[in-house]
Design an enzyme around this catalytic site. Sequence first.
Site, mmCIF file in Angstrom:
data_model
loop_
_atom_site.group_PDB
_atom_site.id
_atom_site.type_symbol
_atom_site.label_atom_id
_atom_site.label_comp_id
_atom_site.label_asym_id
_atom_site.label_seq_id
_atom_site.Cartn_x
_atom_site.Cartn_y
_atom_site.Cartn_z
ATOM 1 N N ASP A 121 0.828 -1.209 0.000
ATOM 2 C CA ASP A 121 0.000 0.000 0.000
ATOM 3 C C ASP A 121 0.864 1.262 0.000
ATOM 4 O O ASP A 121 2.083 1.209 -0.224
ATOM 5 C CB ASP A 121 -0.981 -0.016 1.177
ATOM 6 C CG ASP A 121 -0.279 -0.030 2.532
ATOM 7 O OD1 ASP A 121 0.938 0.240 2.581
ATOM 8 O OD2 ASP A 121 -0.949 -0.308 3.547
ATOM 9 N N THR A 123 1.963 3.051 2.280
ATOM 10 C CA THR A 123 2.951 3.215 3.343
ATOM 11 C C THR A 123 4.317 2.713 2.907
ATOM 12 O O THR A 123 5.287 2.830 3.665
ATOM 13 C CB THR A 123 2.527 2.460 4.621
ATOM 14 O OG1 THR A 123 2.540 1.053 4.366
ATOM 15 C CG2 THR A 123 1.144 2.898 5.082
ATOM 16 N N ARG A 124 4.408 2.149 1.726
ATOM 17 C CA ARG A 124 5.678 1.680 1.172
ATOM 18 C C ARG A 124 5.967 2.442 -0.117
ATOM 19 O O ARG A 124 5.058 2.683 -0.914
ATOM 20 C CB ARG A 124 5.636 0.175 0.897
ATOM 21 C CG ARG A 124 5.301 -0.686 2.111
ATOM 22 C CD ARG A 124 6.415 -0.606 3.162
ATOM 23 N NE ARG A 124 6.142 -1.470 4.288
ATOM 24 C CZ ARG A 124 5.517 -1.085 5.408
ATOM 25 N NH1 ARG A 124 5.076 0.168 5.507
ATOM 26 N NH2 ARG A 124 5.330 -1.921 6.400
ATOM 27 N N HIS A 158 -3.302 -3.361 7.622
ATOM 28 C CA HIS A 158 -3.536 -1.930 7.397
ATOM 29 C C HIS A 158 -4.952 -1.714 6.869
ATOM 30 O O HIS A 158 -5.624 -2.662 6.447
ATOM 31 C CB HIS A 158 -2.542 -1.373 6.371
ATOM 32 C CG HIS A 158 -1.133 -1.317 6.882
ATOM 33 N ND1 HIS A 158 -0.099 -0.788 6.141
ATOM 34 C CD2 HIS A 158 -0.585 -1.723 8.057
ATOM 35 C CE1 HIS A 158 1.027 -0.870 6.836
ATOM 36 N NE2 HIS A 158 0.757 -1.444 7.994
ATOM 37 N N HIS A 222 11.261 0.301 9.623
ATOM 38 C CA HIS A 222 10.329 0.885 10.578
ATOM 39 C C HIS A 222 10.279 0.016 11.824
ATOM 40 O O HIS A 222 10.860 -1.059 11.860
ATOM 41 C CB HIS A 222 8.930 1.038 9.968
ATOM 42 C CG HIS A 222 8.228 -0.258 9.699
ATOM 43 N ND1 HIS A 222 8.732 -1.227 8.845
ATOM 44 C CD2 HIS A 222 7.053 -0.754 10.145
ATOM 45 C CE1 HIS A 222 7.889 -2.243 8.791
ATOM 46 N NE2 HIS A 222 6.883 -2.001 9.574
#
Length: 222
Positions: A121, A123-124, A158, A222
């Site tokens: 998604d 977030t990458r 997520h 992360h």
Amino acid sequence: MSDENHTESIGNGMSRRKFLGMSAVGLTSAALHSFSRPALAEVDRSGRPYAMVRTAEFFGDAEMKLTFPPGFEVDVLRIPGHDAPGVTDEQILTALREPVGTEPLADIAAGKKTVCITFDDLTRPTPTYRIIQPLLAELRRAGIKDENIIFQSSPGSHSAMYQQDMVAKLGADIVANYACWNHDPFHGNVEVGTTPAGNKVELNSRFVNADLKICLHGIKKH
């Protein structure tokens, strides 16, 4: 512990202050010994060291300034290739046709009927939209029909991706012309085995049932 000049050893000759000043990237790189020689961080007018970190992948692709207290010794560690130019479209296609340690994608896809392509998604930072077109060209070269190709988000637990999220990740033409699904970690999964500890392992049924499974993902610290 609050003394600015305190240099308690953490191990391997590293002071506590230097340890606390290192980012997660720096700690990992020190452990793996795979990073280039560190450089000291810049220091601003107030005497505080700082480092610029690229962030906000699909939301502006900005740089964030990380500052540390005066007196901290901050090393900035970059992985090999950090300053190298990005790969070209031609290099992406060459990688698909001349991969390392496996057969070309078209050879792997030959004789297959259905394909499930998973993607991470927003977030990458994976530039999936750049990889998809040469990848689809290779699948067509192998005889795969577009209507038998589906795209499946794989964000773990997520939140689901909205249409505009998938457009940002895949491209508007992909979202308009292909079946694009969100993974649901709670429904539509099938059990495929158990871990050594006895935990059940479930995978998305659309992914499991596809003849060919392709994962387009990046790894983010992360």
